[in-house]
Design an enzyme around this catalytic site. Structure first.
Site: not given
Ligand code: ADP
Ligand code: TRP
Length: 331
Positions: A111, A194, A197
């Site tokens: 960050k 992966k 967002k």
């Molecule tokens: P992002 O990557 O969109 O910011 P977050 O970090 O807020 O998502 O993730 C929130 C939850 O969703 C966590 O428990 C994370 O492990 C799961 N998660 C996010 N993206 C994926 C993905 N592509 N595949 C599996 N689990 C995911």
């Protein structure tokens, strides 16, 4: 009884990765354990959200949690700021936390690198607030992705430090919830990493995407000119399409396209059409529930109040006990 707890910052709409990596698991856990699922709006303050947007963001996530099947009668679903007791525990834990160990956290360093002009103390102490979330309910298991493992290790350190400092065995040391198989990773539609967002609109399927948007995203997904040799290894973007198919399509459909890939007769246009149809069938009931719930303000407010009360009852018990352990005796 195991106490399970997990939280998510309300940063936008949930996507397919959030569903398969988190929500789907929460839904099965709520049947078996004492579960706390919360929306981490205090954590969001590190980025200074607009006051007008804050509650709207919380409600967006709440609708999507409920639409995915989280049940407020089974799990305690609450908003972090409904339980200000967490801020008190955060302060106590901060007294036991070294600045140096916070500065060494990978997520913090990242960050700082991304945003060198907004390195506030809240960002530095993010792991202590997260530890307070977990320890407030004396949770024993935390279902989180790999990126949160370091925070969870720190929570264990803080809990152990507190127990040692006050010569008590008060806080359990929380462990990552182990689903018995590798954590599912939903890939992005653009062939990179992966689904997330942070990686662009077109590469991410949101649970509230309209049918036409959803179809367009899938039809535009990256492919190549097709296999030229039988049983050839799949390039990453093709493997990703198969991975998405495995998450929503029937086994016989997947097998049909696997066979077509292996004998080089596959047509990616057909595969994407099928995937778009299966994805639509999967997403549409969730999308409909999101729509219904988001127009039911009264119900959402009720869920927020009810979860807040349940979480607060437990939190105030912990805080009372912690105060006594620390030595603040009630006069
Ligand atoms: P992002 O990557 O969109 O910011 P977050 O970090 O807020 O998502 O993730 C929130 C939850 O969703 C966590 O428990 C994370 O492990 C799961 N998660 C996010 N993206 C994926 C993905 N592509 N595949 C599996 N689990 C995911
Ligand atoms: N830090 C988590 C994330 O970014 C969200 C979170 C806050 C959390 N407090 C928590 C997760 C407590 C599990 C337990 O995804």
């Amino acid at each position: 009884m195991e106490v399970i707890l997990s939280g998510m910052r309300p940063t936008g709409n949930l996507h397919l990765g959030n569903y398969f990596g988190a929500l789907k698991n929460y839904v099965s856990l709520q049947e078996l354990y004492d579960c706390y699922f919360f929306i981490a709006d205090y954590h969001l303050l590190t980025t200074h959200p607009n006051p007008e947007d804050l509650l709207a963001n919380v409600k967006t996530i709440l609708c999507q949690y409920l639409a995915c099947g989280l049940n407020p009668e089974k799990a305690t679903i609450y908003v972090q700021s409904s339980v200000p007791e967490v801020a008190e525990l955060y302060m106590y834990l901060n007294m036991l936390t070294y600045v140096g160990e916070l500065q060494r956290v990978a997520a913090f360093k990242e960050k700082v690198r991304q945003n060198p002009n907004n390195v506030n103390a809240g960002l530095l102490t993010y792991p202590t607030l997260m530890a307070a979330d977990i320890l407030l309910h004396r949770a024993t298991k935390v279902p989180v992705g790999k990126d949160q493992q370091q925070h969870l290790e720190m929570t264990r350190d803080f809990a152990e430090r507190f127990n040692k400092m006050y010569k008590v065995d008060y806080f359990p040391l929380p462990q990552a919830f182990n689903f018995g198989n590798d954590l599912i990773k939903i890939p992005s539609l653009d062939g990179n990493g992966k689904m997330s967002k942070s990686y662009g609109e077109n590469a991410t399927i949101y649970l509230n995407d309209e049918p036409s948007v959803l179809k367009k995203k899938i039809m535009r997904a990256k492919t190549d000119s097709g296999p030229t040799e039988k049983n050839q290894a799949k390039p990453i973007e093709i493997e990703n399409l198969f991975a998405l198919m495995r998450s929503v399509s029937k086994p016989e459909i997947i097998e049909q396209f696997e066979d077509a890939y292996n004998d080089c007769s596959i047509r990616y246009g057909d595969m994407k059409k099928q995937l778009a149809e299966d994805m639509e069938n999967f997403v549409s009931p969730i999308r409909e529930r999101i729509k219904e719930l988001s127009s039911n303000e009264e119900y959402l407010n009720k869920v927020i109040r009810m979860g807040g009360e349940k979480a607060q009852a437990n939190a105030s018990k912990t805080i009372k006990e912690v105060r006594e352990i620390i030595g603040f005796k009630k006069l």
